[in-house]
Design a protein around this motif. Structure first.
Motif, mmCIF file in Angstrom:
data_model
loop_
_atom_site.group_PDB
_atom_site.id
_atom_site.type_symbol
_atom_site.label_atom_id
_atom_site.label_comp_id
_atom_site.label_asym_id
_atom_site.label_seq_id
_atom_site.Cartn_x
_atom_site.Cartn_y
_atom_site.Cartn_z
ATOM 1 N N ASP A 187 -9.200 19.538 2.386
ATOM 2 C CA ASP A 187 -9.402 18.723 1.197
ATOM 3 C C ASP A 187 -10.029 17.372 1.525
ATOM 4 O OD1 ASP A 187 -7.311 17.736 2.542
ATOM 5 O OD2 ASP A 187 -5.834 17.926 0.944
ATOM 6 N N ARG A 224 -2.280 17.387 -9.426
ATOM 7 C CA ARG A 224 -2.810 17.069 -8.104
ATOM 8 C C ARG A 224 -4.321 17.161 -8.146
ATOM 9 N NH1 ARG A 224 -0.751 19.974 -2.829
ATOM 10 N NH2 ARG A 224 -2.945 19.630 -2.486
ATOM 11 N N ASP A 225 -4.988 16.268 -7.507
ATOM 12 C CA ASP A 225 -6.442 16.326 -7.503
ATOM 13 C C ASP A 225 -6.938 16.424 -6.069
ATOM 14 O OD1 ASP A 225 -8.846 16.511 -8.641
ATOM 15 O OD2 ASP A 225 -8.924 14.484 -9.452
ATOM 16 N N ILE A 226 -8.084 17.078 -5.914
ATOM 17 C CA ILE A 226 -8.704 17.139 -4.592
ATOM 18 C C ILE A 226 -9.976 16.299 -4.638
ATOM 19 C CG2 ILE A 226 -7.807 19.416 -4.009
ATOM 20 C CD1 ILE A 226 -10.647 20.468 -4.783
ATOM 21 N N PRO A 227 -10.507 15.904 -3.495
ATOM 22 C CA PRO A 227 -11.756 15.137 -3.525
ATOM 23 C C PRO A 227 -12.884 15.970 -4.110
ATOM 24 C CG PRO A 227 -10.734 15.043 -1.362
ATOM 25 C CD PRO A 227 -10.010 16.085 -2.129
ATOM 26 N N CYS A 258 8.458 8.483 -0.360
ATOM 27 C CA CYS A 258 7.382 9.454 -0.112
ATOM 28 C C CYS A 258 6.270 8.821 0.705
ATOM 29 C CB CYS A 258 6.791 9.943 -1.430
ATOM 30 S SG CYS A 258 7.994 10.530 -2.595
ATOM 31 N N ALA A 259 5.942 7.557 0.326
ATOM 32 C CA ALA A 259 4.785 6.921 0.928
ATOM 33 C C ALA A 259 4.986 6.640 2.408
ATOM 34 C CB ALA A 259 4.468 5.624 0.192
ATOM 35 N N LYS A 316 0.848 8.654 3.288
ATOM 36 C CA LYS A 316 0.280 7.310 3.208
ATOM 37 C C LYS A 316 -1.060 7.356 2.483
ATOM 38 C CE LYS A 316 0.912 3.053 4.783
ATOM 39 N NZ LYS A 316 2.115 2.305 4.452
ATOM 40 N N GLY A 317 -1.348 6.321 1.736
ATOM 41 C CA GLY A 317 -2.685 6.175 1.179
ATOM 42 C C GLY A 317 -2.880 6.979 -0.078
ATOM 43 N N ARG A 318 -3.571 8.095 0.013
ATOM 44 C CA ARG A 318 -3.907 8.862 -1.183
ATOM 45 C C ARG A 318 -2.699 9.644 -1.672
ATOM 46 N NH1 ARG A 318 -9.342 10.984 -1.215
ATOM 47 N NH2 ARG A 318 -10.704 9.492 -0.219
ATOM 48 N N LEU A 319 -2.891 10.271 -2.843
ATOM 49 C CA LEU A 319 -1.768 10.948 -3.461
ATOM 50 C C LEU A 319 -1.587 12.386 -3.014
ATOM 51 C CD1 LEU A 319 -1.304 10.019 -7.148
ATOM 52 C CD2 LEU A 319 0.314 10.012 -5.286
ATOM 53 N N ASN A 320 -2.577 12.947 -2.354
ATOM 54 C CA ASN A 320 -2.468 14.347 -1.991
ATOM 55 C C ASN A 320 -1.359 14.536 -0.977
ATOM 56 O OD1 ASN A 320 -4.582 15.593 -3.490
ATOM 57 N ND2 ASN A 320 -5.911 14.251 -2.314
ATOM 58 N N PHE A 321 -0.494 15.479 -1.291
ATOM 59 C CA PHE A 321 0.692 15.591 -0.474
ATOM 60 C C PHE A 321 0.465 16.367 0.807
ATOM 61 C CE2 PHE A 321 2.409 13.659 -3.994
ATOM 62 C CZ PHE A 321 3.612 13.112 -3.613
ATOM 63 N N SER A 322 -0.761 16.830 0.987
ATOM 64 C CA SER A 322 -1.026 17.494 2.255
ATOM 65 C C SER A 322 -1.304 16.470 3.354
ATOM 66 C CB SER A 322 -2.220 18.423 2.108
ATOM 67 O OG SER A 322 -3.298 17.684 1.611
ATOM 68 N N ILE A 371 2.047 7.356 -7.599
ATOM 69 C CA ILE A 371 2.904 8.543 -7.708
ATOM 70 C C ILE A 371 3.641 8.526 -9.046
ATOM 71 C CG2 ILE A 371 4.919 9.687 -6.739
ATOM 72 C CD1 ILE A 371 3.976 8.554 -3.991
ATOM 73 N N GLN A 427 1.288 9.443 -11.863
ATOM 74 C CA GLN A 427 1.034 10.881 -11.971
ATOM 75 C C GLN A 427 2.222 11.603 -12.592
ATOM 76 O OE1 GLN A 427 -0.462 12.859 -8.443
ATOM 77 N NE2 GLN A 427 -2.452 12.538 -9.370
ATOM 78 N N GLY A 470 0.804 -1.227 0.000
ATOM 79 C CA GLY A 470 0.000 0.000 0.000
ATOM 80 C C GLY A 470 0.828 1.265 0.000
ATOM 81 N N CYS A 471 2.035 1.222 -0.542
ATOM 82 C CA CYS A 471 2.916 2.394 -0.445
ATOM 83 C C CYS A 471 2.561 3.475 -1.454
ATOM 84 C CB CYS A 471 4.363 1.983 -0.618
ATOM 85 S SG CYS A 471 4.804 1.550 -2.316
ATOM 86 N N SER A 472 1.757 3.156 -2.479
ATOM 87 C CA SER A 472 1.299 4.127 -3.487
ATOM 88 C C SER A 472 2.391 4.638 -4.399
ATOM 89 C CB SER A 472 0.618 5.343 -2.830
ATOM 90 O OG SER A 472 -0.437 4.926 -2.039
ATOM 91 N N GLU A 473 3.539 3.985 -4.426
ATOM 92 C CA GLU A 473 4.591 4.408 -5.360
ATOM 93 C C GLU A 473 4.092 4.311 -6.800
ATOM 94 O OE1 GLU A 473 7.971 5.425 -4.906
ATOM 95 O OE2 GLU A 473 7.339 5.747 -2.845
ATOM 96 N N THR A 533 -9.265 14.849 3.198
ATOM 97 C CA THR A 533 -8.504 13.616 3.105
ATOM 98 C C THR A 533 -8.477 12.891 4.433
ATOM 99 O OG1 THR A 533 -6.575 14.934 3.595
ATOM 100 C CG2 THR A 533 -6.961 14.386 1.294
#
Lengths: 260, 642
Positions: free
Chosen positions: B466, A30-33, B603-604, B608-614, A20, A23, A14-17, B468
């Protein structure tokens, strides 16, 4: 070679590399919900997401690049197309924005740029440029755990079955994507049930485009048949009316003569 | 006011409202004006405007076939209104489609880019061709008075029978193909609606709807223009409708039984209720009313049966078009008011066009007495009873114009902020602070001291802009004290600005992402300062920009103290975000290399989890966290946020 991806959810941390890398390589923003989000992390700017599923399992979600894709069959202008190399792409210069592909996709993958005045359908392109140049997609390249790997579909299927055979307790005895809706290029093996990735609970093996084949193939026959039936009816009724009128005229003539 | 004038006023109001929203639709996009989502990309505009509209216009091919093919000449009087309804209906369909398409200016692509395997391709072509056929069929009516076109009219009359046959064949195709559209989504459509028979069911119901629409339209216009209802003429049509509906009901249930889906009918799911409502409206009620001879021959009941049936078939199209989705995740679809307003506005515009045509051309055998034919007519009172006898035309037109303008204004006002709606952002849960006595409603204990994960001290806002579920804390009381106590409120709270009551964090912390000059260029270049030539810092032969410049540390040997975690690689100072990264990641990278654990430098590891860096991982969990200001909370449970 049929390019394919095998994702082994038991290896994913689940590291999401992958997301990333996706993208970065596809120059997504960057996207927001948003209000219109599906809730699975995918959006017009996120073509790959990691779903936090049950039992501490992470499942990477992306376009499945079906072997016989419903979206390609549905597109009225042929904008959505399956390339010879394998990836399913959308030619935005042809798109009219009808969103039939989004309705047709059994996995609910294509996403729309709802916030744009000039919106396009967007989804994973299996890094078409990279695999055409002999490379591999950004996501599989980035995976540090080798949980998602790129290769030939037949070899990956063999590998998937090998892993399941070797570790029957760890995996469910099923390769997701092997045969559902005619097979997909993105395959999964997992210890949990992955049917939440799809619309229906139980997918058949028949490719979805076959569902419309009968209806579409009968179109010319329906057109000609209806035309012929209407033409024939017109001829029969017209003739009957004409004969009746002649008969009536003849009778009228016959009745009138004795009067004279 | 006369009935017609009153109706036209209402219609103009609807058109005005739709006009305002149409502007917003094309200026701000679909996200701003609809409730469509990635889960339900098709909604009311497809279900009602396109699919319902095509079905509503089915009267054209049914009546032309009845009169010209089956030679039932007694119905000749209703051919023209039926063809006109069909023509305007199809124009409305195309207009509605232009609203719904994301790229409507590309609609002509259908003519050059072909995918004959797509049902939508076939529907598109059939609609184009049938619209042309309808135009040719109706062409003689509005051009009746133009003698120059007489030869063209005569030519078209010779083509009448081929045109009628072509129209019937094209209608058969696309009325059924609208059902074929949904064959490809067996997993999406609810089992009560999905069927391989969809095209056939769509065609049968279109024939029934065509007949019922002719009946309804005749009754409505008879009421409006105070004509005698054609009840006697229409009764046999009602009887025919009855048979079509009976076939439809039999086919629907037979199909359900053959597919073994009958058990869904009693499942109690809302879809089952919707199915029963739909079937009752579109088939069972009209069937019952039209079967009873007494009701069938009575104007009111006849019209009512037709109206119920029309509503039912339209509901069926909306159900198939999006309402009867199985739905897996994502927001549930309910049309936004703007979608409904546009749909109604298109119908209203088509109705106005219809009324215009029957008032000005020989659509009926005789034109109706126009309630506003003479613009010089004065308002009249009956001399005995002092009842209102009529309205002058000008007054009617003034009313229409005013209605249109006010409705358009109201539409713009009701739209609110389409720019905000276009972003699709969801209201963020910012919990209110009350100074030091502040409290948090998020279920987080308010009496806790800093340092305990998941707990907040008093007077602190938890901001999760946002959504998150990772946010930052904001020390409200500390900001008040730092910025000048009572005077400081307006710095953030712009009470006079609509839709923007608070400044975002970024309004003050502008340097979060900005790199800034680390040195003063003018001082370095000035004879009164360092008095340096350009080439002493900038590389000779290159553009004199910050890209080709010596690092500051080349001259300022003591700029960065020994052991500092922040490095200054070049002319630009690091931004806040970069500096924050350096604080954690500088150490992480070193440790990762030393301990051979590359994962702790990824980075992760923090994001963690979603891509938003905030959404950095909870900073307080780090053993190195100072008792500082940046606090990232662990995500609260979803149930607590909503």
């Amino acid at each position: 070679m049929k390019p394919a991806i095998l994702t082994d959810t038991t290896k994913c941390t689940g590291c999401s590399e992958c997301a990333i890398a996706c993208q970065r390589v596809n120059r997504l923003e960057r996207d927001i919900p948003r209000r219109w989000d599906f809730g699975d992390g995918l959006s017009a700017e996120n073509w790959c997401s990691v779903v936090d599923a049950a039992d501490n399992t992470f499942v990477r979600k992306q376009c499945r690049h079906c072997l016989d894709p419903a979206c390609v069959d549905a597109c009225p202008v042929g904008a959505m197309h399956k390339t010879a190399a394998g990836p399913v792409l959308c030619d935005t210069s042809k798109c009219i924005g009808c969103r039939y592909c989004m309705m047709a996709c059994p996995f609910g993958i294509p996403r729309y740029e709802w916030s744009n005045v000039v919106p396009y359908v967007r989804k994973c392109v299996l890094c078409y440029d990279r695999i055409k140049a002999g490379g591999q997609p950004a996501c599989t390249e980035a995976c540090p755990a080798k949980a998602t790997i790129f290769g030939d579909r037949d070899e990956l299927l063999a590998e998937a079955h090998r892993r399941i055979r070797r570790n029957p307790g760890k995996y469910l005895d099923r390769v997701w994507g092997e045969s559902e809706v005619g097979g997909t290029s993105v395959l999964y093996i997992s210890g949990i049930d992955l049917s939440f990735l799809t619309y229906g609970e139980h997918f058949g093996k028949e490719p979805l485009p076959q569902t419309t084949t009968l209806a579409m193939e009968s179109v010319p026959f329906a057109f000609l048949g209806m035309g012929a039936a209407m033409g024939g009816l017109y001829w029969i009724i017209e003739r009957r009316n004409r004969l009746q009128a002649e008969k009536a005229a003849g009778e009228a003539k016959g009745q009138r003569e004795p009067e004279k | 006011m006369d009935r017609v004038v009153r109706l036209k006023l209402v219609l103009w109001v609807m058109v005005g409202l739709a006009a305002a929203i149409a502007t917003a639709r094309f200026a701000f996009g679909l996200g701003a004006t609809t409730h469509l989502s990635d889960a339900t990309p098709w909604g009311l505009w497809v279900g009602f405007d396109v699919m319902g509209g095509v079905a509503l216009a089915a009267g054209g091919f049914v009546v032309t076939a009845t009169v010209y093919i089956f030679k039932m000449e007694e119905y000749h009087s209703i051919v023209r209104p039926a063809v006109l309804t069909a023509f305007l209906g199809y124009v409305a369909v195309v207009v509605g489609l232009l609203f719904d398409l994301g790229l409507p200016w590309n609609i002509w692509h259908l003519t050059i880019y072909w995918n004959p395997r797509s049902p939508l391709f076939e529907v598109g072509w059939c609609v184009m061709l049938y619209l042309t056929v309808l135009m040719l069929e109706f062409f003689p009516v509005p051009t009746e008075g133009i003698s120059a076109l007489a030869s063209l009219r005569r030519f078209l009359l010779t083509l009448r029978i081929p045109l009628v046959i072509l129209g019937v064949a094209l209608s058969t195709l696309h009325q059924s193909s609208l059902g074929s559209l949904f064959l490809i989504m067996p997993y999406r459509l609810y089992p009560l609606w999905y069927s391989p028979l969809l095209p056939v069911l769509f065609f049968i119901s279109a024939v029934a709807l065509g007949l019922m629409m002719v009946i309804l339209e005749s009754h409505v216009t008879a009421y409006l223009y105070r004509r005698k209802p054609e009840t006697g003429l229409l009764a046999p049509l009602g009887a025919a409708t009855r048979w079509v509906l009976a076939v439809y009901v039999a086919a629907r249930f037979g199909d359900l039984a053959a597919r073994g889906q009958l058990h869904y009918l009693a499942s109690g799911a809302w879809q089952a209720k919707l199915f029963w409502l739909e079937l009752a409206l579109m088939a069972i009620l009209p069937l019952a009313l039209m079967s009873a001879t007494r009701f069938r021959r009575q104007a009111g009941w006849q019209g009512a049966a037709a109206a119920i049936g029309v509503a039912g078939v339209v509901l069926n199209r909306i159900d198939v078009g999006g309402l009867a989705d199985i739905g897996r995740g994502g927001p549930l679809y309910a049309p936004k008011w703007t979608e409904i307003a546009v749909s109604l506005g298109i119908v209203a515009a088509a109705t106005l066009a219809f009324l215009f045509m029957i008032e000005h051309f020989r659509v009926w055998e005789s034109r109706p007495a126009d309630p506003e034919a003479d613009p010089r007519k004065l308002p009249e009172f009956d001399k005995v009873g002092f009842t209102w006898l009529g309205t002058p035309a000008v007054a009617g037109r003034v009313k229409y114009s005013l209605g249109f303008v006010f409705a358009a204004g109201a539409g713009f006002a009701l739209l609110g902020s389409p720019l905000a709606a276009r972003q699709g952002s969801v209201p963020a849960p910012v919990h209110r602070a009350r100074g030091d006595a502040g409290y948090l409603r998020s279920g987080v204990s308010e009496a806790a001291s800093l340092g305990q994960p998941g707990e907040l001290p008093r007077g602190v806002l938890y901001i999760d802009g946002d959504l998150t579920r990772y946010g930052v804390t904001f020390y409200h009381q500390r900001e008040i004290e730092r910025n000048g106590r009572e005077k400081s409120c307006v710095l953030c709270h712009h009470m006079n600005m609509p839709h923007d009551q608070d400044s975002g964090c970024y309004a003050c912390h502008r340097d979060m992402y900005q790199k800034s000059d680390a040195s003063r260029h003018d001082w370095h270049a000035s004879p009164h300062g360092a008095n340096l030539a350009c080439v002493e810092c900038h590389e000779p032969g290159y553009a004199r920009t910050s890209a080709h410049v010596k690092p500051c540390a080349d001259c300022h040997k003591n700029l960065v103290p020994a052991g500092a975690t922040i490095e200054i690689p070049n002319y630009n100072a690091v931004s806040y975000v970069d500096a924050m990264h350096e604080v954690c990641n500088g150490c992480h990278v070193k440790v990762a290399a030393r301990e051979k654990k590359p994962e702790i430098a990824r980075c992760a590891e923090c994001h963690k989890g979603r891509l938003n860096f905030s959404d950095t991982r909870h900073y307080l969990y780090s053993p190195h966290a100072p008792a500082g200001r940046l606090v990232i909370l662990p995500p609260p449970k979803v149930s607590e946020v909503h």
